[in-house]
Design a protein around this motif. Structure first.
Motif, PDB file in Angstrom:
ATOM      1  N   GLU A   1      20.071 -21.747  -1.765  1.00 10.36           N
ATOM      2  CA  GLU A   1      19.172 -22.905  -1.691  1.00 10.36           C
ATOM      3  C   GLU A   1      19.148 -23.521  -0.289  1.00 10.36           C
ATOM      4  O   GLU A   1      18.824 -24.689  -0.123  1.00 10.36           O
ATOM      5  CB  GLU A   1      19.533 -23.966  -2.746  1.00 10.36           C
ATOM      6  N   GLN A   2      19.490 -22.736   0.717  1.00 13.12           N
ATOM      7  CA  GLN A   2      19.365 -23.160   2.103  1.00 13.12           C
ATOM      8  C   GLN A   2      18.136 -22.510   2.720  1.00 13.12           C
ATOM      9  O   GLN A   2      17.578 -21.556   2.170  1.00 13.12           O
ATOM     10  CB  GLN A   2      20.620 -22.752   2.892  1.00 13.12           C
ATOM     11  N   TRP A   3      17.723 -23.019   3.863  1.00  8.24           N
ATOM     12  CA  TRP A   3      16.581 -22.454   4.562  1.00  8.24           C
ATOM     13  C   TRP A   3      16.920 -22.311   6.033  1.00  8.24           C
ATOM     14  O   TRP A   3      17.858 -22.920   6.535  1.00  8.24           O
ATOM     15  CB  TRP A   3      15.335 -23.329   4.403  1.00  8.24           C
ATOM     16  N   GLU A   4      16.137 -21.501   6.726  1.00 11.50           N
ATOM     17  CA  GLU A   4      16.388 -21.265   8.141  1.00 11.50           C
ATOM     18  C   GLU A   4      15.108 -20.830   8.829  1.00 11.50           C
ATOM     19  O   GLU A   4      14.331 -20.033   8.292  1.00 11.50           O
ATOM     20  CB  GLU A   4      17.460 -20.187   8.304  1.00 11.50           C
ATOM     21  N   VAL A   5      14.872 -21.352  10.019  1.00 12.68           N
ATOM     22  CA  VAL A   5      13.801 -20.875  10.891  1.00 12.68           C
ATOM     23  C   VAL A   5      14.461 -19.975  11.924  1.00 12.68           C
ATOM     24  O   VAL A   5      15.369 -20.404  12.638  1.00 12.68           O
ATOM     25  CB  VAL A   5      13.065 -22.044  11.580  1.00 12.68           C
ATOM     26  N   ASN A   6      14.008 -18.730  12.001  1.00 15.25           N
ATOM     27  CA  ASN A   6      14.679 -17.785  12.879  1.00 15.25           C
ATOM     28  C   ASN A   6      13.728 -16.669  13.286  1.00 15.25           C
ATOM     29  O   ASN A   6      12.626 -16.544  12.740  1.00 15.25           O
ATOM     30  CB  ASN A   6      15.919 -17.195  12.185  1.00 15.25           C
ATOM     31  N   LEU A   7      14.175 -15.856  14.241  1.00 22.74           N
ATOM     32  CA  LEU A   7      13.426 -14.678  14.651  1.00 22.74           C
ATOM     33  C   LEU A   7      13.475 -13.634  13.535  1.00 22.74           C
ATOM     34  O   LEU A   7      14.403 -13.627  12.721  1.00 22.74           O
ATOM     35  CB  LEU A   7      14.026 -14.097  15.932  1.00 22.74           C
ATOM     36  N   PRO A   8      12.493 -12.741  13.481  1.00 23.95           N
ATOM     37  CA  PRO A   8      12.497 -11.725  12.421  1.00 23.95           C
ATOM     38  C   PRO A   8      13.643 -10.735  12.607  1.00 23.95           C
ATOM     39  O   PRO A   8      14.253 -10.647  13.675  1.00 23.95           O
ATOM     40  CB  PRO A   8      11.135 -11.047  12.593  1.00 23.95           C
ATOM     41  N   ALA A   9      13.925  -9.989  11.555  1.00 26.75           N
ATOM     42  CA  ALA A   9      14.987  -8.985  11.596  1.00 26.75           C
ATOM     43  C   ALA A   9      14.664  -7.921  12.644  1.00 26.75           C
ATOM     44  O   ALA A   9      13.503  -7.546  12.835  1.00 26.75           O
ATOM     45  CB  ALA A   9      15.147  -8.336  10.225  1.00 26.75           C
ATOM     46  N   GLU A  10      15.693  -7.439  13.300  1.00 32.48           N
ATOM     47  CA  GLU A  10      15.502  -6.434  14.346  1.00 32.48           C
ATOM     48  C   GLU A  10      15.437  -5.023  13.776  1.00 32.48           C
ATOM     49  O   GLU A  10      14.776  -4.154  14.351  1.00 32.48           O
ATOM     50  CB  GLU A  10      16.637  -6.531  15.371  1.00 32.48           C
ATOM     51  N   GLU A  11      16.131  -4.783  12.645  1.00 31.52           N
ATOM     52  CA  GLU A  11      16.132  -3.429  12.111  1.00 31.52           C
ATOM     53  C   GLU A  11      14.776  -3.075  11.511  1.00 31.52           C
ATOM     54  O   GLU A  11      14.072  -3.925  10.977  1.00 31.52           O
ATOM     55  CB  GLU A  11      17.244  -3.251  11.065  1.00 31.52           C
ATOM     56  N   VAL A  12      14.399  -1.799  11.647  1.00 26.83           N
ATOM     57  CA  VAL A  12      13.129  -1.297  11.126  1.00 26.83           C
ATOM     58  C   VAL A  12      13.413  -0.035  10.313  1.00 26.83           C
ATOM     59  O   VAL A  12      13.977   0.925  10.834  1.00 26.83           O
ATOM     60  CB  VAL A  12      12.138  -0.973  12.263  1.00 26.83           C
ATOM     61  N   PRO A  13      13.022  -0.004   9.015  1.00 26.97           N
ATOM     62  CA  PRO A  13      12.472  -1.135   8.261  1.00 26.97           C
ATOM     63  C   PRO A  13      13.552  -2.165   7.948  1.00 26.97           C
ATOM     64  O   PRO A  13      14.737  -1.824   7.941  1.00 26.97           O
ATOM     65  CB  PRO A  13      11.951  -0.481   6.976  1.00 26.97           C
ATOM     66  N   PRO A  14      13.162  -3.399   7.686  1.00 30.51           N
ATOM     67  CA  PRO A  14      14.149  -4.448   7.402  1.00 30.51           C
ATOM     68  C   PRO A  14      14.825  -4.226   6.056  1.00 30.51           C
ATOM     69  O   PRO A  14      14.320  -3.495   5.207  1.00 30.51           O
ATOM     70  CB  PRO A  14      13.310  -5.734   7.397  1.00 30.51           C
ATOM     71  N   GLU A  15      15.965  -4.878   5.873  1.00 32.59           N
ATOM     72  CA  GLU A  15      16.710  -4.735   4.620  1.00 32.59           C
ATOM     73  C   GLU A  15      15.934  -5.313   3.444  1.00 32.59           C
ATOM     74  O   GLU A  15      15.996  -4.789   2.339  1.00 32.59           O
ATOM     75  CB  GLU A  15      18.061  -5.450   4.751  1.00 32.59           C
ATOM     76  N   LEU A  16      15.212  -6.416   3.679  1.00 30.28           N
ATOM     77  CA  LEU A  16      14.350  -7.031   2.673  1.00 30.28           C
ATOM     78  C   LEU A  16      12.963  -7.223   3.279  1.00 30.28           C
ATOM     79  O   LEU A  16      12.814  -7.240   4.502  1.00 30.28           O
ATOM     80  CB  LEU A  16      14.899  -8.399   2.252  1.00 30.28           C
TER      81      LEU A  16
END
Length: 262
Positions: free
Chosen positions: A64-79
């Motif tokens: 139930e937390q939130w975060e503003v951040n850069l997108p995941a670096e891995e391709v494809p992403p885990e989710l």
């Protein structure tokens, strides 16, 4: 907090919901975090979405937390990844429209994550239908942020407002205070008390909390914002019944933040 795109804060390294109930619990946690960002924490969220920064995403976590951040670096992403670059549109449109846009993309992301887990762990047709029906019982983030939930239950809210105001007027000797809140459910000593509580649930049943989106419950304290007329759990906006007694005009966090910025 970890960089964007991971399984989420508080989830643990091997976190993978595998049943319909577990995926739904994951959905509710992420949803609660996103709603918090776009309502109670909107001032902080607005500040973090600086258009001068790189492409940013809004993540909700099972905790139930939130975060503003850069997108995941891995391709494809885990989710599946949320909408990219939400910060770039912040200053190019009205704040309400921008928040609604972010809310729409957040709804789409929540569904994509839930059904990603469903596909990954082999949910069949019945499981997918059950998961969707469970999710569909909740209003969307867009409905909460845009206020359309309030419009859908306007008739019920009007009844609630009248009932609460009448109760407060009688108990406080016609005081002018405009704070509106529901009664706290009394212990059910007999069948009559039980019937009263059932009637109260029917009367307020369509009223939804403007912060978490959950339905009215007779044993919980609620308060109504005098500006936007949305109802909130007292615990969601940190207002107790004792404190509410001394508030002449209640403004929810979103309305207070709007006044502060104007």
């Amino acid at each position: 907090m970890e960089a964007g795109g991971g399984v989420g804060v508080g989830a643990g390294p091997n976190y993978n919901p595998r049943t319909v109930e577990e995926v739904f619990k994951d959905f509710k946690g992420r949803r609660a975090g996103l709603i918090k960002a776009l309502t109670n924490d909107v001032e902080d969220f607005y500040r973090q979405c600086d258009p001068e920064k790189e492409n940013l995403c809004l993540y909700g976590f099972p905790s139930e937390q939130w975060e503003v951040n850069l997108p995941a670096e891995e391709v494809p992403p885990e989710l599946p990844e949320p909408a990219l670059g939400i910060n770039f549109a912040r200053d190019g449109m009205q704040e309400k429209d921008w928040l609604s846009l972010v809310a729409v993309h957040s709804d789409a992301w929540l569904l994509s994550v839930a059904f990603y887990f469903g596909a990954r762990f082999g949910f069949d047709k019945a499981d997918r239908k059950r998961l969707f029906n469970m999710i569909n019982e909740f209003p969307t983030i867009f409905e909460i942020v845009s206020g359309s939930v309030k419009k859908q239950s306007k008739e019920k809210s009007s009844v609630s407002n009248h009932s609460s105001n009448k109760s407060k007027s009688n108990s406080k000797g016609q005081r002018d205070s405009q704070v509106k809140y529901s009664r706290i459910a009394q212990p059910k000593d007999d069948d009559e008390g039980l019937d009263d509580d059932e009637e109260d649930d029917d009367e307020h049943g369509d009223t939804l909390c403007g912060a978490c989106g959950d339905n009215y419950a007779a044993d919980e304290f609620w308060i109504c914002c005098d500006i936007c007329e949305k109802w909130f759990h007292g615990k969601c906006v940190k207002i107790t019944p004792a404190r509410a007694e001394h508030i002449k005009q209640y403004k929810c966090p979103s309305c207070s933040n709007k006044r502060a910025r104007s």
